[in-house]
Design an enzyme around this catalytic site. Structure first.
Site, mmCIF file in Angstrom:
data_model
loop_
_atom_site.group_PDB
_atom_site.id
_atom_site.type_symbol
_atom_site.label_atom_id
_atom_site.label_comp_id
_atom_site.label_asym_id
_atom_site.label_seq_id
_atom_site.Cartn_x
_atom_site.Cartn_y
_atom_site.Cartn_z
ATOM 1 N N HIS A 150 0.814 -1.219 0.000
ATOM 2 C CA HIS A 150 0.000 0.000 0.000
ATOM 3 C C HIS A 150 0.844 1.264 0.000
ATOM 4 O O HIS A 150 0.341 2.341 -0.305
ATOM 5 C CB HIS A 150 -0.919 0.006 1.229
ATOM 6 N N ASP A 186 3.368 9.344 -0.693
ATOM 7 C CA ASP A 186 2.194 8.571 -0.283
ATOM 8 C C ASP A 186 1.956 7.474 -1.311
ATOM 9 O O ASP A 186 2.064 7.734 -2.520
ATOM 10 C CB ASP A 186 0.956 9.489 -0.238
#
Ligand code: GDG
Length: 459
Positions: free
Chosen positions: A159, A366
Site C-alpha cells: 500500500h 504517499d
C-alpha cells in the site's frame, strides 16, 4: 497450485473492528470493501496483547464478514510494530532514511511475529483458498507459509511506496527482504513508478531473469503489476448526501458566513507533509492579505503511532507551528486555522469534505492517498470544490484534473491555494467531472477484481 475459485483469505496486520465505524487508516477501509464484495476470511491481529497470549484463533462474523484473529506477545509486538515496521520500514519506504532506526532485536521480533501469523494461519487453509497478504508488516509471510508446506496461491499488495534501489541498500537485510518478496506469486503496487523501482531491485540486486512483468525464481514464476487502490464511490457519495450530513453541511456553511473552507484530513504522520503544508498556508496568508477573514483552514489529524519517537517530535512541532500561525494572524472575529486531533465518523467526515471549497492533500510521499479520492466523491457536482494535490501522492498519477503542486515548494502550494480559491464555477465543474469519472473507472471493486483476476490466472 490451485486457481481462484476458493475462498479469499485476506491477511493484514490488524483486523477490525468489524462492528463499528472503521478506524482511520486506508487499508482497513479498502479491505472491508473488498471482503464484503467477495466473501471469505480476514485474518490478522485482533488487538489483544498479553505476556502469554492464547494460542487459539478467535473466529467472528458480522454481516457476511468473517474474521479470524490472534493474540500477540506484548514485547514482541512493540518491537515488530513500533520498532521494525513503523520505525524502520515505514520511513525507509517513504524516502526518509534520516528517520530510520534499524535494530537487530526489532527485526528478530518482526520475524517472530510473522512466524506466529504463519503458525496460526496455515492450519486454517483449504487447498483451493487464495491468499492476499497486505502491506509492509507482513513481507516475510509467504516464505514462512511455504516453509510450512502451504501450496495455495499467495499474493502481496504494497500500500505504501517502494523505495529507490539506493535507499533500499541502506537496509542491512535488504537482500533478505527481496528474497522474501520473491516468494509470492504476485506483487501489486500502487503506481508505475513504484513498479519500476521494484523491478530495478529484482534485476540489479537479485539478478532474476525477467520477461515483462514475469520473473523466474528457482521455484516458480513471480508476477508483478500496478493496481491503484480505489474507493467505494457510491457509498461515499451516499454518506455526503444523507439527511444528517446535509444538515451538518448547512450548519457549517451558515457558520462559515461565505468564508472559503480549506480542509486537510490525515493521520498525524510526517509522510503526509503536514509541517510543509502549514508553512505553505502561512506563505499563502503572507502573500494574500485580501484572503484574510475570507478563508479558514480546518486540519483534522487523528493521532497515529503515538509510541514511535519520530511521531512524538513531529506532533509537538505541529502544535507549535499551528499556534504560531493563529498567534500571528487571528483576529477577534476570525481564526485562520483549526487543528483537531480526534477522529470523526466517516459520515461527518464526508459532510465536512462537502462543506469545504478546497481539499488540501499534500503528502511528501504517499502510496495512493484515499483522502484525495474521498474529497472528490463527497462534492456536490453542481458546485464542487477544488482538490489541491501533491505531485508525490500516488493519486496524482490518476488525478490529473486536480491542481497539482510540489509540496517542497511552499510558494507553489500557496499559488495552488489561490488558484483553487478563485477558480470559476465552469472550470470547477469540468475538473470535478473528470476526476469523478476516474474514481468510477478505478474504484475499490475494480482494484480487487483486477488484482484477484491476475492472482487467480496461471502465469
Ligand atoms: C495507506 C497508504 C494508501 C482519516 N481521518 C479519519 C478517517 N480517516 C480515513 C480517511 C481515509 C483513511 O483514513 C486514510 O487513508 P490514506 O490513503 O489517506 O492513508 P494511510 O492511512 O496512510 O493508508 C496510503 C492507503 O494505505 C490505501 O492503499 O492510499 O497511501 O499510506 O479513508 O477517510 N476516518 C474516520 N475518521 C477520521 O478522523 N472515520
Amino acid at each position: 497450485m490451485s486457481g481462484g475459485k476458493g475462498r479469499l483469505i485476506a491477511v493484514s496486520n490488524r483486523v477490525g473492528p468489524i462492528r463499528d465505524t472503521p478506524q482511520a487508516g486506508g487499508l482497513a477501509v479498502a479491505l472491508v470493501d473488498a471482503l464484503r464484495e467477495r466473501g471469505g476470511l480476514w485474518f490478522g491481529f485482533g488487538g489483544k496483547l498479553a505476556a502469554h497470549p492464547r494460542e487459539a484463533v478467535q473466529l467472528d462474523s458480522f454481516e457476511g464478514l468473517h474474521t479470524a484473529t490472534i493474540e500477540l506477545n506484548t514485547a514482541d509486538y512493540h518491537s515488530y510494530y513500533n520498532g521494525h515496521a513503523n520505525g524502520c520500514l515505514w520511513p525507509l519506504f517513504h524516502f526518509r532514511p534520516d528517520l530510520v532506526h534499524y535494530r537487530r532485536d526489532d527485526y528478530a521480533a518482526y520475524l517472530r511475529i510473522n512466524q506466529r501469523f504463519a503458525d496460526a494461519l496455515a492450519p486454517l487453509l483449504q487447498d483451493d483458498d487464495i491468499l492476499w497478504i497486505h502491506d509492509f508488516h507482513l513481507i516475510p509471510l509467504a516464505s514462512m507459509l511455504r516453509a510450512r508446506g502451504c501450496r495455495q496461491r499467495i499474493g502481496f499488495y504494497l500500500h505504501i511506496p517502494f523505495p529507490a534501489l539506493d535507499l533500499l541498500l541502506t537496509l542491512p537485510n535488504h537482500l533478505e527482504l527481496l528474497q522474501q518478496l520473491s516468494a509470492y506469486d504476485l506483487i501489486g503496487v500502487q503506481t508505475p513508478v513504484n513498479l519500476d523501482r521494484l523491478h530495478d531491485c529484482f534485476t540489479h540486486l537479485l539478478g532474476l531473469p525477467q520477461d515483462g512483468n514475469c520473473w523466474q525464481t528457482a521455484t516458480h514464476t513471480l508476477r508483478t503489476g500496478v493496481f491503484p487502490v480505489g474507493i467505494d464511490v457510491e457509498t461515499f457519495e451516499g454518506f455526503a448526501t444523507q439527511p444528517r450530513a446535509v444538515r451538518t453541511v448547512n450548519r457549517m456553511r451558515a457558520e462559515l458566513r461565505n468564508r472559503t473552507q480549506i480542509i486537510g484530513v490525515d493521520r498525524l504522520d510526517y509522510a503526509k507533509g503536514l509541517l510543509r503544508r502549514l508553512e505553505a498556508y502561512e506563505r499563502f496568508l503572507e502573500q494574500h492579505p485580501r484572503a484574510h477573514g475570507r478563508v479558514e483552514y480546518l486540519q483534522l489529524a487523528p493521532v497515529s503511532r503515538g509510541e514511535v519517537g519520530a511521531y512524538q517530535d513531529f506532533r509537538e512541532q505541529m502544535e507549535r507551528d499551528a499556534a504560531r500561525i493563529n498567534g500571528r494572524y487571528s483576529r477577534y472575529d476570525w481564526t485562520p486555522l483549526r487543528y483537531l486531533n480526534s477522529p470523526l465518523s466517516r459520515a461527518t467526515l464526508a459532510a465536512l469534505y462537502r462543506a469545504s471549497a478546497i481539499g488540501f492533500v499534500t503528502p511528501l510521499r504517499d502510496g495512493m492517498n484515499l483522502v484525495a479520492k474521498e474529497y472528490v466523491a463527497a462534492q456536490d457536482p453542481e458546485d464542487p470544490g477544488v482538490l489541491v494535490l501533491s505531485l508525490f501522492a500516488g493519486a496524482a498519477h490518476q488525478m490529473n484534473a486536480a491542481v497539482i503542486a510540489n509540496p517542497y515548494d511552499s510558494d507553489a502550494v500557496a499559488d495552488a491555494l489561490e488558484t483553487a480559491r478563485v477558480m470559476p464555477l465552469a472550470e470547477r465543474r469540468e475538473r470535478h467531472a473528470e476526476l469523478l469519472k476516474g474514481l468510477h473507472d478505478y474504484d475499490a471493486r475494480r482494484w480487487q477484481h483486477d488484482y484477484l483476476d491476475v492472482l487467480s490466472q496461471n502465469p
